[in-house]
Design a protein around this motif. Sequence first.
Motif, mmCIF file in Angstrom:
data_model
loop_
_atom_site.group_PDB
_atom_site.id
_atom_site.type_symbol
_atom_site.label_atom_id
_atom_site.label_comp_id
_atom_site.label_asym_id
_atom_site.label_seq_id
_atom_site.Cartn_x
_atom_site.Cartn_y
_atom_site.Cartn_z
ATOM 1 N N MET A 1 0.889 -1.211 -0.046
ATOM 2 C CA MET A 1 -0.070 0.057 0.078
ATOM 3 C C MET A 1 0.788 1.187 -0.051
ATOM 4 S SD MET A 1 -2.790 1.108 2.576
ATOM 5 C CE MET A 1 -4.062 -0.319 2.318
ATOM 6 N N LYS A 2 0.332 2.226 -0.631
ATOM 7 C CA LYS A 2 1.216 3.696 -0.945
ATOM 8 C C LYS A 2 0.492 4.362 0.226
ATOM 9 C CE LYS A 2 3.805 2.381 -4.265
ATOM 10 N NZ LYS A 2 5.227 2.001 -4.102
ATOM 11 N N THR A 3 1.269 5.451 0.594
ATOM 12 C CA THR A 3 0.848 6.353 1.543
ATOM 13 C C THR A 3 1.078 7.806 0.768
ATOM 14 O OG1 THR A 3 1.322 5.177 3.408
ATOM 15 C CG2 THR A 3 1.208 7.831 3.607
ATOM 16 N N VAL A 4 0.040 8.873 0.574
ATOM 17 C CA VAL A 4 0.315 9.892 0.200
ATOM 18 C C VAL A 4 0.280 11.132 1.451
ATOM 19 C CG1 VAL A 4 -0.757 11.580 -1.380
ATOM 20 C CG2 VAL A 4 -0.708 9.284 -2.045
ATOM 21 N N SER A 5 1.229 11.994 1.273
ATOM 22 C CA SER A 5 1.196 13.086 2.258
ATOM 23 C C SER A 5 0.851 14.302 1.892
ATOM 24 C CB SER A 5 2.398 12.885 3.009
ATOM 25 O OG SER A 5 2.681 13.835 3.988
ATOM 26 N N ILE A 6 -0.143 14.953 2.398
ATOM 27 C CA ILE A 6 -0.602 16.253 1.846
ATOM 28 C C ILE A 6 -0.541 17.229 2.926
ATOM 29 C CG2 ILE A 6 -2.296 17.693 0.858
ATOM 30 C CD1 ILE A 6 -3.491 15.178 -0.530
ATOM 31 N N GLU A 7 0.080 18.461 2.854
ATOM 32 C CA GLU A 7 0.131 19.454 4.021
ATOM 33 C C GLU A 7 -1.028 20.439 3.889
ATOM 34 O OE1 GLU A 7 3.892 21.358 4.898
ATOM 35 O OE2 GLU A 7 5.032 19.375 4.541
ATOM 36 N N PHE A 8 -1.604 20.662 5.119
ATOM 37 C CA PHE A 8 -2.758 21.768 5.202
ATOM 38 C C PHE A 8 -2.394 22.605 6.318
ATOM 39 C CE2 PHE A 8 -4.961 18.141 2.940
ATOM 40 C CZ PHE A 8 -5.615 19.009 1.887
ATOM 41 N N PRO A 9 -2.820 23.780 6.084
ATOM 42 C CA PRO A 9 -2.965 24.751 7.310
ATOM 43 C C PRO A 9 -3.565 24.227 8.566
ATOM 44 C CG PRO A 9 -3.533 26.228 5.286
ATOM 45 C CD PRO A 9 -3.522 24.533 5.067
ATOM 46 N N ASP A 10 -3.186 24.494 9.530
ATOM 47 C CA ASP A 10 -4.225 24.034 10.726
ATOM 48 C C ASP A 10 -5.478 24.567 10.832
ATOM 49 O OD1 ASP A 10 -2.046 22.586 11.650
ATOM 50 O OD2 ASP A 10 -1.507 24.133 13.163
ATOM 51 N N SER A 11 -5.536 25.644 10.267
ATOM 52 C CA SER A 11 -6.899 26.422 10.060
ATOM 53 C C SER A 11 -7.926 25.428 9.414
ATOM 54 C CB SER A 11 -7.114 27.778 9.722
ATOM 55 O OG SER A 11 -6.231 27.853 8.312
#
Length: 85
Positions: A1-11
């Motif tokens: 299984m692959k993992t995709v990481s996406i960053e989002f602002p805490d807001s």
Amino acid sequence: MKTVSIEFPDSVFSALRKDPDEFAQEMRIAAAVKWYEMGEISQGKAAEIAGLNRAEFINILGRYQVSPFQYTTQELAEELAAIDE
């Protein structure tokens, strides 16, 4: 299984009133529903992407006002005409 990481602002999480895990699950569902609606993937594959079984996915489609049927009006008319022959 692959993992995709996406960053989002805490807001983002506070604005949607979701913790990161709930947000990630909602994103998976929304993506699967949209790709299914566009005819890019099958119902089974969409359910797999969403992390649901097919019955659960079909129920979710109603929440997004997406038909569980991938037929255009023309395709449906052709299918019905073929049955009548």
